[in-house]
Design a protein around this motif. Structure first.
Motif, PDB file in Angstrom:
ATOM      1  N   ASN A 157       0.834  -1.205   0.000  1.00 36.68           N
ATOM      2  CA  ASN A 157       0.000   0.000   0.000  1.00 36.68           C
ATOM      3  C   ASN A 157       0.868   1.254   0.000  1.00 36.68           C
ATOM      4  OD1 ASN A 157      -2.317  -1.441   2.420  1.00 36.68           O
ATOM      5  ND2 ASN A 157      -2.379  -1.581   0.187  1.00 36.68           N
ATOM      6  N   LEU A 158       1.890   1.249   0.828  1.00 41.70           N
ATOM      7  CA  LEU A 158       2.776   2.412   0.948  1.00 41.70           C
ATOM      8  C   LEU A 158       3.468   2.708  -0.378  1.00 41.70           C
ATOM      9  CD1 LEU A 158       4.186   4.552   2.713  1.00 41.70           C
ATOM     10  CD2 LEU A 158       5.847   2.804   3.350  1.00 41.70           C
ATOM     11  N   ILE A 159       3.962   1.656  -1.031  1.00 44.23           N
ATOM     12  CA  ILE A 159       4.645   1.838  -2.313  1.00 44.23           C
ATOM     13  C   ILE A 159       3.669   2.344  -3.368  1.00 44.23           C
ATOM     14  CG2 ILE A 159       5.804   0.614  -4.194  1.00 44.23           C
ATOM     15  CD1 ILE A 159       7.008  -1.236  -2.012  1.00 44.23           C
ATOM     16  N   ALA A 160       2.462   1.773  -3.384  1.00 43.68           N
ATOM     17  CA  ALA A 160       1.476   2.169  -4.384  1.00 43.68           C
ATOM     18  C   ALA A 160       1.079   3.630  -4.234  1.00 43.68           C
ATOM     19  CB  ALA A 160       0.250   1.275  -4.279  1.00 43.68           C
ATOM     20  N   LEU A 161       0.871   4.067  -3.005  1.00 45.62           N
ATOM     21  CA  LEU A 161       0.471   5.457  -2.804  1.00 45.62           C
ATOM     22  C   LEU A 161       1.609   6.417  -3.080  1.00 45.62           C
ATOM     23  CD1 LEU A 161      -1.927   5.373   0.279  1.00 45.62           C
ATOM     24  CD2 LEU A 161      -2.451   5.326  -2.146  1.00 45.62           C
TER      25      LEU A 161
END
Length: 207
Positions: A195-199
């Motif tokens: 999630n962190l990488i995607a955002l």
């Protein structure tokens, strides 16, 4: 103008992120807690931060923010944070009638989040919750003081709801639906490293 208080639900332990405290995570050079407070401070006073069971000094909060710890109850997570806010509101005679709650790990929360939730809360409704299509966000909601009083009363009755979602459904909360923006759901949050990488990439694609 209606006065609105706010609580940032920042007590999560980030277990799926390896125990990293979400509030202190940085995206694009700025902590998530600071991004969230900047959004709320334009519309709300006072602003509370639910710190869970850690020393609030670790979050280095601004002086005008009120840190609230979890109550001594065998629960944790967002429900514990809202219970702490409900307890605080119940003890403050001059507290506003409305309280907005928001998860700290929601970096794309819309600028109109607070005023729109408050404006679309129907007369007589106890709460309203943000949605985006089929996605339902119980942490991102507006609560009337009466609903918080009901929640606090459940402590003594030993009938606490299972979750914020269960409580919202029980009191018939109104849904306020936001459409996805050009990059997706504005309430996308950070539970995992993926999630962190995607955002992070989602913001980069805007530059």
């Amino acid at each position: 103008m209606t006065r609105i208080a706010a609580v940032v639900l920042a007590g999560g332990r980030g277990e799926r992120l390896g125990g990293v405290r979400k509030a202190g995570l940085k995206l694009w050079g700025r902590r998530l807690i600071d991004r969230t407070l900047a959004n709320l401070s334009r519309h709300c006073a006072p602003v509370l931060v639910s710190t869970g069971r850690i020393d609030p000094a670790l979050l280095q909060l601004p002086d005008d923010v009120v840190a609230i710890a979890d109550l001594d109850l065998p629960i944790a997570g967002p429900l514990a944070g809202l219970l702490a806010a409900a307890d605080w509101m119940g003890k403050e005679a001059t507290a506003p009638d409305l309280l907005v709650s928001i998860a700290v790990d929601t970096p794309f929360v819309p600028d109109d989040f607070v005023p729109r939730l408050a404006a679309e809360l129907p007369e007589g409704a106890l709460a309203a919750c943000a949605t985006c299509g089929p996605a339902f966000y119980p942490t991102n909601a507006v609560w009337r003081r009466e609903s918080l009083a009901r929640l606090s009363a459940r402590i003594g009755e030993q009938t606490l709801p299972r979750s914020l979602r269960a409580f919202l459904e029980e009191i018939g909360a109104h849904a306020v639906d936001w459409r996805p923006d050009a990059d997706g759901d504005p309430f996308s949050n950070i539970n995992t490293l993926a999630n962190l990488i995607a955002l992070s990439r989602r913001r980069a694609s805007d530059d």
